[in-house]
Design an enzyme around this catalytic site. Sequence first.
Site, PDB file in Angstrom:
ATOM      1  N   GLU A 144      25.671  23.283  22.820  1.00 33.19           N
ATOM      2  CA  GLU A 144      25.667  22.081  23.657  1.00 33.19           C
ATOM      3  C   GLU A 144      26.783  21.124  23.240  1.00 33.19           C
ATOM      4  O   GLU A 144      27.490  20.562  24.077  1.00 33.19           O
ATOM      5  CB  GLU A 144      24.331  21.343  23.521  1.00 33.19           C
ATOM      6  CG  GLU A 144      23.166  21.961  24.243  1.00 33.19           C
ATOM      7  CD  GLU A 144      21.892  21.159  24.062  1.00 33.19           C
ATOM      8  OE1 GLU A 144      20.972  21.340  24.883  1.00 33.19           O
ATOM      9  OE2 GLU A 144      21.800  20.362  23.112  1.00 33.19           O
ATOM     10  N   GLU A 201      16.677  28.341  23.745  1.00 30.41           N
ATOM     11  CA  GLU A 201      15.574  27.384  23.836  1.00 30.41           C
ATOM     12  C   GLU A 201      14.321  27.942  24.504  1.00 30.41           C
ATOM     13  O   GLU A 201      13.198  27.768  24.001  1.00 30.41           O
ATOM     14  CB  GLU A 201      16.050  26.120  24.573  1.00 30.41           C
ATOM     15  CG  GLU A 201      16.945  25.213  23.744  1.00 30.41           C
ATOM     16  CD  GLU A 201      18.402  25.637  23.737  1.00 30.41           C
ATOM     17  OE1 GLU A 201      19.234  24.872  23.226  1.00 30.41           O
ATOM     18  OE2 GLU A 201      18.720  26.743  24.244  1.00 30.41           O
TER      19      GLU A 201
END
Length: 234
Positions: free
Chosen positions: A88, A108
């Site tokens: 990210e 995730e």
Amino acid sequence: MNLALYLALEEALKGLVEDPSIRAIVLTGSGRAFCAGADLEAHGRGALTHEERRIYIEAGQRVQRLLQTLPKPVVAAVNGAAVGAGLEMALACDLVVVAREAKLRFPELSLGTFFGGGTTYTVVRRVGLTRAKELLMLGEFFTGEDAAAMGLANRAVPSDGVLETATALADELARKAPLSMKFAKRLLDQARHLDAESALALEVDALLRCMASRDWQEGIRAFKEKRPPSFVGE
């Protein structure tokens, strides 16, 4: 990634913004990985309260937004594995140089958690909805070479050339006029939210401000004198 590291990064980035001698930034990792993501061991202990978790998430988001909005270009030098929150952070940078063989992943959903750093927004912008769903929902590993091919990264190079390539790009960016670079970064990041008329209006404002700057005059002189310009950011 943990709260202490996010806070340290936030402080460091703010300091770089305030230093006029720094005109481009390279973000990289130490050792074999760029960033392995969140500190799962700490999260797994379940010791954090709801409010402490919120503080952690918001600190990470502040770092993401700083990378995206600070007025200086940022180049990510992804020298090795980048997973979850680490990936990210790389994608929040303006340009991304990645090792060809680097292992990248958004794990995730496989861990029962979720994205917190704007991934559902950033990845769609970079590769489109169809590919973003594949990357985020399946959560499979892919390589740096794959990332460059699909538009997640700008360059995929051998691992021993990542920092050198990223630094060369940053050096080139640093030679541009700082005011012009600030407007370019801002307007390019806003582009998807604007219609054509709004974009034109913002360009007029940016152009007028640049044309009133000392750097514009220096750029003209340097062009006429056939020499590199010496910009001062004013």
